[in-house]
Design an enzyme around this catalytic site. Structure first.
Site, PDB file in Angstrom:
ATOM      1  N   ASP A   1       0.858  -0.838  -0.346  1.00 40.63           N
ATOM      2  CA  ASP A   1      -0.120   0.144   0.489  1.00 40.63           C
ATOM      3  C   ASP A   1       0.907   0.753   0.221  1.00 40.63           C
ATOM      4  O   ASP A   1       2.451   1.405  -0.090  1.00 40.63           O
ATOM      5  CB  ASP A   1      -0.842  -0.316   1.333  1.00 40.63           C
ATOM      6  CG  ASP A   1      -1.935   0.305   1.080  1.00 40.63           C
ATOM      7  OD1 ASP A   1      -2.823  -0.106   1.013  1.00 40.63           O
ATOM      8  OD2 ASP A   1      -2.092   1.851   1.491  1.00 40.63           O
TER       9      ASP A   1
ATOM     10  N   ASP B   1       3.611   2.015  -4.467  1.00 38.72           N
ATOM     11  CA  ASP B   1       2.572   2.717  -5.601  1.00 38.72           C
ATOM     12  C   ASP B   1       2.555   2.244  -6.711  1.00 38.72           C
ATOM     13  O   ASP B   1       3.461   2.164  -6.760  1.00 38.72           O
ATOM     14  CB  ASP B   1       3.245   4.484  -5.086  1.00 38.72           C
ATOM     15  CG  ASP B   1       2.257   5.323  -6.290  1.00 38.72           C
ATOM     16  OD1 ASP B   1       1.287   4.811  -6.654  1.00 38.72           O
ATOM     17  OD2 ASP B   1       2.754   6.802  -6.020  1.00 38.72           O
ATOM     18  N   VAL B   2       1.274   1.685  -6.935  1.00 37.50           N
ATOM     19  CA  VAL B   2       0.706   0.947  -7.971  1.00 37.50           C
ATOM     20  C   VAL B   2       0.859   1.263  -9.366  1.00 37.50           C
ATOM     21  O   VAL B   2       1.304   0.691  -9.932  1.00 37.50           O
ATOM     22  CB  VAL B   2      -0.334   0.263  -8.007  1.00 37.50           C
ATOM     23  CG1 VAL B   2      -0.944  -0.200  -6.704  1.00 37.50           C
ATOM     24  CG2 VAL B   2      -1.324   1.586  -7.458  1.00 37.50           C
TER      25      VAL B   2
ATOM     26  N   TYR C   1     -13.446   7.327 -12.588  1.00 38.91           N
ATOM     27  CA  TYR C   1     -13.100   5.689 -12.238  1.00 38.91           C
ATOM     28  C   TYR C   1     -13.925   4.460 -13.079  1.00 38.91           C
ATOM     29  O   TYR C   1     -13.700   3.584 -12.940  1.00 38.91           O
ATOM     30  CB  TYR C   1     -14.175   5.807 -11.325  1.00 38.91           C
ATOM     31  CG  TYR C   1     -14.112   4.864  -9.873  1.00 38.91           C
ATOM     32  CD1 TYR C   1     -13.573   4.397  -9.074  1.00 38.91           C
ATOM     33  CD2 TYR C   1     -16.099   4.590  -9.655  1.00 38.91           C
ATOM     34  CE1 TYR C   1     -13.317   3.749  -8.481  1.00 38.91           C
ATOM     35  CE2 TYR C   1     -15.128   2.886  -8.772  1.00 38.91           C
ATOM     36  CZ  TYR C   1     -14.709   2.950  -8.325  1.00 38.91           C
ATOM     37  OH  TYR C   1     -14.692   1.495  -7.330  1.00 38.91           O
TER      38      TYR C   1
ATOM     39  N   LYS D   1     -12.122   1.497 -15.003  1.00 40.11           N
ATOM     40  CA  LYS D   1     -12.546   0.163 -13.705  1.00 40.11           C
ATOM     41  C   LYS D   1     -12.835  -0.937 -15.636  1.00 40.11           C
ATOM     42  O   LYS D   1     -12.615  -1.621 -15.639  1.00 40.11           O
ATOM     43  CB  LYS D   1     -13.763   0.704 -13.249  1.00 40.11           C
ATOM     44  CG  LYS D   1     -13.541   0.795 -11.759  1.00 40.11           C
ATOM     45  CD  LYS D   1     -12.583  -0.166 -11.054  1.00 40.11           C
ATOM     46  CE  LYS D   1     -12.090   0.818  -9.619  1.00 40.11           C
ATOM     47  NZ  LYS D   1     -11.238  -0.348  -8.865  1.00 40.11           N
TER      48      LYS D   1
ATOM     49  N   THR E   1     -16.774  -0.135   3.043  1.00 39.10           N
ATOM     50  CA  THR E   1     -15.053  -0.113   3.452  1.00 39.10           C
ATOM     51  C   THR E   1     -14.856   1.969   3.600  1.00 39.10           C
ATOM     52  O   THR E   1     -15.934   2.658   3.234  1.00 39.10           O
ATOM     53  CB  THR E   1     -14.813  -0.532   2.090  1.00 39.10           C
ATOM     54  OG1 THR E   1     -14.895   0.640   1.226  1.00 39.10           O
ATOM     55  CG2 THR E   1     -14.803  -1.838   1.514  1.00 39.10           C
TER      56      THR E   1
HETATM   57  N1  NAD Z   1     -16.203   0.097  -1.552  1.00 38.98           N
HETATM   58  C1  NAD Z   1     -16.975  -0.607  -2.893  1.00 38.98           C
HETATM   59  O1  NAD Z   1     -17.832  -0.348  -2.694  1.00 38.98           O
HETATM   60  C2  NAD Z   1     -15.998  -0.177  -3.982  1.00 38.98           C
HETATM   61  C3  NAD Z   1     -16.805  -1.325  -4.768  1.00 38.98           C
HETATM   62  C4  NAD Z   1     -16.603  -1.503  -6.351  1.00 38.98           C
HETATM   63  C5  NAD Z   1     -15.041  -1.939  -5.869  1.00 38.98           C
HETATM   64  N2  NAD Z   1     -14.414  -1.614  -5.170  1.00 38.98           N
HETATM   65  C6  NAD Z   1     -12.876  -1.133  -5.068  1.00 38.98           C
HETATM   66  O2  NAD Z   1     -12.578  -2.286  -4.883  1.00 38.98           O
HETATM   67  C7  NAD Z   1     -10.614  -1.708  -4.089  1.00 38.98           C
HETATM   68  C8  NAD Z   1     -11.038  -1.419  -2.613  1.00 38.98           C
HETATM   69  O3  NAD Z   1     -11.799  -0.440  -2.354  1.00 38.98           O
HETATM   70  P1  NAD Z   1     -12.136  -0.493  -0.755  1.00 38.98           P
HETATM   71  O4  NAD Z   1     -13.823  -0.163  -1.053  1.00 38.98           O
HETATM   72  O5  NAD Z   1     -11.580  -0.962  -0.097  1.00 38.98           O
HETATM   73  O6  NAD Z   1     -10.928   1.006  -1.035  1.00 38.98           O
HETATM   74  P2  NAD Z   1     -10.322   1.342   0.681  1.00 38.98           P
HETATM   75  O7  NAD Z   1     -10.070   3.211   0.579  1.00 38.98           O
HETATM   76  O8  NAD Z   1     -10.468   0.606   2.306  1.00 38.98           O
HETATM   77  O9  NAD Z   1      -8.821   0.897   0.084  1.00 38.98           O
HETATM   78  C9  NAD Z   1      -7.795   1.355  -1.013  1.00 38.98           C
HETATM   79  C10 NAD Z   1      -6.780   0.822  -0.761  1.00 38.98           C
HETATM   80  O10 NAD Z   1      -5.954   1.481  -1.722  1.00 38.98           O
HETATM   81  C11 NAD Z   1      -4.230   2.104  -1.194  1.00 38.98           C
HETATM   82  N3  NAD Z   1      -4.032   3.031  -2.575  1.00 38.98           N
HETATM   83  C12 NAD Z   1      -4.325   4.218  -3.243  1.00 38.98           C
HETATM   84  N4  NAD Z   1      -3.994   4.519  -3.794  1.00 38.98           N
HETATM   85  C13 NAD Z   1      -2.970   4.297  -3.758  1.00 38.98           C
HETATM   86  C14 NAD Z   1      -1.958   3.606  -4.994  1.00 38.98           C
HETATM   87  N5  NAD Z   1      -1.112   4.993  -5.633  1.00 38.98           N
HETATM   88  N6  NAD Z   1      -0.705   2.486  -4.692  1.00 38.98           N
HETATM   89  C15 NAD Z   1      -1.093   1.723  -3.639  1.00 38.98           C
HETATM   90  N7  NAD Z   1      -1.946   1.813  -2.792  1.00 38.98           N
HETATM   91  C16 NAD Z   1      -2.844   2.735  -3.235  1.00 38.98           C
HETATM   92  C17 NAD Z   1      -5.557   2.862  -0.048  1.00 38.98           C
HETATM   93  O11 NAD Z   1      -4.153   3.354   0.742  1.00 38.98           O
HETATM   94  C18 NAD Z   1      -6.343   1.997   0.409  1.00 38.98           C
HETATM   95  O12 NAD Z   1      -5.299   2.107   1.373  1.00 38.98           O
HETATM   96  C19 NAD Z   1     -11.016  -0.170  -4.846  1.00 38.98           C
HETATM   97  O13 NAD Z   1     -10.293  -0.450  -6.329  1.00 38.98           O
HETATM   98  C20 NAD Z   1     -11.719   0.376  -4.976  1.00 38.98           C
HETATM   99  O14 NAD Z   1     -12.277   1.305  -6.729  1.00 38.98           O
HETATM  100  C21 NAD Z   1     -14.602  -0.926  -4.081  1.00 38.98           C
END
Ligand code: NAD
Length: 257
Positions: free
Chosen positions: A44, A70-71, A162, A166, A197
């Site tokens: 992360d 950092d991805v 987004y 996606k 989340t």
């Molecule tokens: N929560 C939802 O409803 C939902 C729905 C569909 C998809 N998603 C996707 O699921 C994935 C996880 O989301 P989440 O809800 O757990 O969010 P979250 O915010 O809890 O986790 C995201 C993590 O990504 C990290 N991050 C951000 N930019 C980064 C970078 N450049 N390099 C490395 N790490 C980085 C953040 O520090 C965080 O820990 C995401 O891709 C999100 O788009 C979430």
């Protein structure tokens, strides 16, 4: 026999797995993978929470290491894959869960927002897959799971960049799957709906916005992070060995309508 016994897994965006705090998809997946016998490498940009999550997993008896990644940086991907090669000599699973979201219409979306969304989701998927493949080859195969979203399948009135990013993940998974299937490397995208989340949390201060979303979910509720983690577990395990290049919605029925 545990479902990921002996497998090495790299998870991006895995810092949000701290006990007692809202769990993210990466953090919940890291915890589940460790319980199922995987050697988990959590990555992360949030180093404090990442280290804490990994430490808590170890305290629970799991095998977990935290590394900064950092991805959006190809150099950092190279460093991380090198570190995993030195640590374990191979890689069996990559889960790309890092994510950010900006809720903007087309006209509200700045070039900067567009670039960030594309960098984290689309470029992150590409760089991660590209860098993981050589190490998966050493492991004689592997599974890559890209966490996309319902936003990669259907449109909404907001979150323009987004959605575009996606959607790119979904198609990238298919072309990578076709290219690397002969080597036993599988690539799939999953498409969660609304999940409670840290990313979704800011919306909960607006009950009307939450109600509007839930009205479109046939199962009538939000998902829990662990429910998504179980799908990722299945795809990372050998149980799904005949599945590649597909997209799997996990959304309470949202995209069935
Ligand atoms: N929560 C939802 O409803 C939902 C729905 C569909 C998809 N998603 C996707 O699921 C994935 C996880 O989301 P989440 O809800 O757990 O969010 P979250 O915010 O809890 O986790 C995201 C993590 O990504 C990290 N991050 C951000 N930019 C980064 C970078 N450049 N390099 C490395 N790490 C980085 C953040 O520090 C965080 O820990 C995401 O891709 C999100 O788009 C979430």
């Amino acid at each position: 026999m545990l479902r990921l016994e002996g497998k090495v897994a790299l998870i991006t965006g895995a810092a949000t797995g701290v006990e007692g705090k809202a769990m993210g998809l990466g953090g919940a997946t890291a915890r589940l993978f460790a319980r199922e016998g995987a050697k988990v490498v959590l990555t992360d940009v949030n180093d404090e929470m990442g280290e804490l999550t990994a430490a808590q997993i170890r305290a629970d008896g799991g095998e977990a290491t935290y590394l900064h990644l950092d991805v959006t940086s190809e150099g950092e991907w190279g460093n991380n894959i090198g570190a995993i090669e030195r640590l374990y000599g191979g890689l069996d699973a990559l889960v790309h869960s890092a994510g950010v979201t900006f809720r903007t219409t087309v006209e509200e979306t700045t070039e900067k927002i567009w670039d960030v969304e594309m960098a984290v989701h689309a470029k992150g998927s590409f760089l991660g897959t590209k860098n993981a493949i050589p190490l998966m080859r050493k492991s004689l195969g592997g599974s890559i799971v890209l966490i996309s979203s319902i936003a990669g399948l259907v449109g909404t009135p907001s979150s323009t960049a987004y959605h575009a990013a996606k959607g790119a993940m979904r198609m990238f998974a298919k072309t990578a799957a076709v290219q690397y299937a002969p080597e036993g490397i599988r690539v799939n995208s999953i498409h969660p709906g609304f999940v409670m989340t840290p990313m979704f949390e800011p919306l909960t201060s607006n009950p009307e916005a939450v109600a509007q979303r839930l009205a479109k979910v046939p199962l009538g509720r939000m998902g829990q992070p662990e429910e998504i983690a179980y799908l990722v577990l299945f795809l990372a395990s050998d149980e799904s060995r005949f599945i590649t290049g597909t997209e799997i919605p996990i959304d309470g029925g949202y995209t069935a309508q």
